[in-house]
Design a protein around this motif. Sequence first.
Motif, PDB file in Angstrom:
ATOM      1  N   GLU A  22       0.819  -1.207   0.000  1.00  0.00           N
ATOM      2  CA  GLU A  22       0.000   0.000   0.000  1.00  0.00           C
ATOM      3  C   GLU A  22       0.858   1.264   0.000  1.00  0.00           C
ATOM      4  O   GLU A  22       0.535   2.241  -0.679  1.00  0.00           O
ATOM      5  N   ASP A  23       1.955   1.246   0.763  1.00  0.00           N
ATOM      6  CA  ASP A  23       2.874   2.397   0.800  1.00  0.00           C
ATOM      7  C   ASP A  23       3.463   2.672  -0.585  1.00  0.00           C
ATOM      8  O   ASP A  23       3.537   3.821  -1.028  1.00  0.00           O
ATOM      9  N   ILE A  24       3.904   1.614  -1.257  1.00  0.00           N
ATOM     10  CA  ILE A  24       4.513   1.771  -2.583  1.00  0.00           C
ATOM     11  C   ILE A  24       3.490   2.282  -3.589  1.00  0.00           C
ATOM     12  O   ILE A  24       3.781   3.173  -4.390  1.00  0.00           O
ATOM     13  N   ALA A  25       2.288   1.725  -3.525  1.00  0.00           N
ATOM     14  CA  ALA A  25       1.236   2.150  -4.448  1.00  0.00           C
ATOM     15  C   ALA A  25       0.950   3.640  -4.284  1.00  0.00           C
ATOM     16  O   ALA A  25       0.829   4.367  -5.272  1.00  0.00           O
ATOM     17  N   GLU A  26       0.870   4.087  -3.051  1.00  0.00           N
ATOM     18  CA  GLU A  26       0.608   5.505  -2.800  1.00  0.00           C
ATOM     19  C   GLU A  26       1.789   6.375  -3.230  1.00  0.00           C
ATOM     20  O   GLU A  26       1.612   7.418  -3.849  1.00  0.00           O
ATOM     21  N   LEU A  27       2.993   5.932  -2.910  1.00  0.00           N
ATOM     22  CA  LEU A  27       4.201   6.695  -3.229  1.00  0.00           C
ATOM     23  C   LEU A  27       4.370   6.886  -4.742  1.00  0.00           C
ATOM     24  O   LEU A  27       4.740   7.968  -5.201  1.00  0.00           O
ATOM     25  N   LEU A  28       4.076   5.843  -5.513  1.00  0.00           N
ATOM     26  CA  LEU A  28       4.316   5.875  -6.954  1.00  0.00           C
ATOM     27  C   LEU A  28       3.058   6.151  -7.770  1.00  0.00           C
ATOM     28  O   LEU A  28       3.110   6.162  -8.999  1.00  0.00           O
ATOM     29  N   MET A  33      -2.738  -3.535  -7.035  1.00  0.00           N
ATOM     30  CA  MET A  33      -2.624  -4.681  -7.942  1.00  0.00           C
ATOM     31  C   MET A  33      -1.390  -4.562  -8.841  1.00  0.00           C
ATOM     32  O   MET A  33      -0.780  -5.574  -9.176  1.00  0.00           O
ATOM     33  N   THR A  34      -1.020  -3.357  -9.209  1.00  0.00           N
ATOM     34  CA  THR A  34       0.199  -3.164 -10.000  1.00  0.00           C
ATOM     35  C   THR A  34       1.413  -3.609  -9.207  1.00  0.00           C
ATOM     36  O   THR A  34       2.285  -4.313  -9.722  1.00  0.00           O
ATOM     37  N   VAL A  35       1.481  -3.244  -7.930  1.00  0.00           N
ATOM     38  CA  VAL A  35       2.616  -3.636  -7.088  1.00  0.00           C
ATOM     39  C   VAL A  35       2.621  -5.153  -6.897  1.00  0.00           C
ATOM     40  O   VAL A  35       3.677  -5.786  -6.978  1.00  0.00           O
ATOM     41  N   PHE A  36       1.458  -5.755  -6.678  1.00  0.00           N
ATOM     42  CA  PHE A  36       1.389  -7.216  -6.566  1.00  0.00           C
ATOM     43  C   PHE A  36       1.849  -7.883  -7.863  1.00  0.00           C
ATOM     44  O   PHE A  36       2.534  -8.914  -7.829  1.00  0.00           O
ATOM     45  N   ARG A  37       1.502  -7.310  -9.026  1.00  0.00           N
ATOM     46  CA  ARG A  37       1.950  -7.853 -10.312  1.00  0.00           C
ATOM     47  C   ARG A  37       3.468  -7.743 -10.440  1.00  0.00           C
ATOM     48  O   ARG A  37       4.124  -8.662 -10.932  1.00  0.00           O
ATOM     49  N   TRP A  38       4.025  -6.622  -9.989  1.00  0.00           N
ATOM     50  CA  TRP A  38       5.483  -6.471 -10.018  1.00  0.00           C
ATOM     51  C   TRP A  38       6.148  -7.564  -9.193  1.00  0.00           C
ATOM     52  O   TRP A  38       7.187  -8.092  -9.579  1.00  0.00           O
ATOM     53  N   SER A  57      13.546  -0.902   0.715  1.00  0.00           N
ATOM     54  CA  SER A  57      13.795   0.177  -0.240  1.00  0.00           C
ATOM     55  C   SER A  57      14.916  -0.151  -1.224  1.00  0.00           C
ATOM     56  O   SER A  57      14.854   0.267  -2.387  1.00  0.00           O
ATOM     57  N   THR A  58      15.922  -0.912  -0.815  1.00  0.00           N
ATOM     58  CA  THR A  58      17.002  -1.261  -1.743  1.00  0.00           C
ATOM     59  C   THR A  58      16.471  -2.114  -2.893  1.00  0.00           C
ATOM     60  O   THR A  58      16.888  -1.935  -4.040  1.00  0.00           O
ATOM     61  N   HIS A  59      15.544  -3.037  -2.600  1.00  0.00           N
ATOM     62  CA  HIS A  59      14.941  -3.860  -3.648  1.00  0.00           C
ATOM     63  C   HIS A  59      14.042  -3.005  -4.549  1.00  0.00           C
ATOM     64  O   HIS A  59      14.023  -3.187  -5.767  1.00  0.00           O
ATOM     65  N   LEU A  60      13.310  -2.087  -3.939  1.00  0.00           N
ATOM     66  CA  LEU A  60      12.415  -1.219  -4.714  1.00  0.00           C
ATOM     67  C   LEU A  60      13.215  -0.328  -5.660  1.00  0.00           C
ATOM     68  O   LEU A  60      12.887  -0.208  -6.841  1.00  0.00           O
ATOM     69  N   ILE A  61      14.280   0.285  -5.176  1.00  0.00           N
ATOM     70  CA  ILE A  61      15.103   1.167  -6.005  1.00  0.00           C
ATOM     71  C   ILE A  61      15.727   0.382  -7.156  1.00  0.00           C
ATOM     72  O   ILE A  61      15.691   0.824  -8.305  1.00  0.00           O
ATOM     73  N   ALA A  62      16.290  -0.778  -6.853  1.00  0.00           N
ATOM     74  CA  ALA A  62      16.916  -1.593  -7.908  1.00  0.00           C
ATOM     75  C   ALA A  62      15.896  -2.000  -8.962  1.00  0.00           C
ATOM     76  O   ALA A  62      16.172  -1.952 -10.163  1.00  0.00           O
TER      77      ALA A  62
END
Length: 67
Positions: A22-28, A33-38, A57-62
């Motif tokens: 949820e944090d990533i979805a809001e941030l980006l 569902m997009t984040v779950f697909r990723w 965050s290191t995995h997200l940035i990469a």
Amino acid sequence: MPSKKRKYNLKWVRRNYTYSVEDIAELLDVSDMTVFRWIADEGLKRLPDSRKYFIHSTHLIAFLEHK
């Protein structure tokens, strides 16, 4: 016509931080569902052994740098 590649601003991602889906979805500004697909299909790594999906965050940035 092919879709345009979306650029994500990495300076908004906090370093050494753990995010929920949820944090990533809001941030980006994408859907949960997009984040779950990723995670499921595109190789975004989640923290192992966690019941809820957490991403460091290191995995997200990469992931975003190669997307």
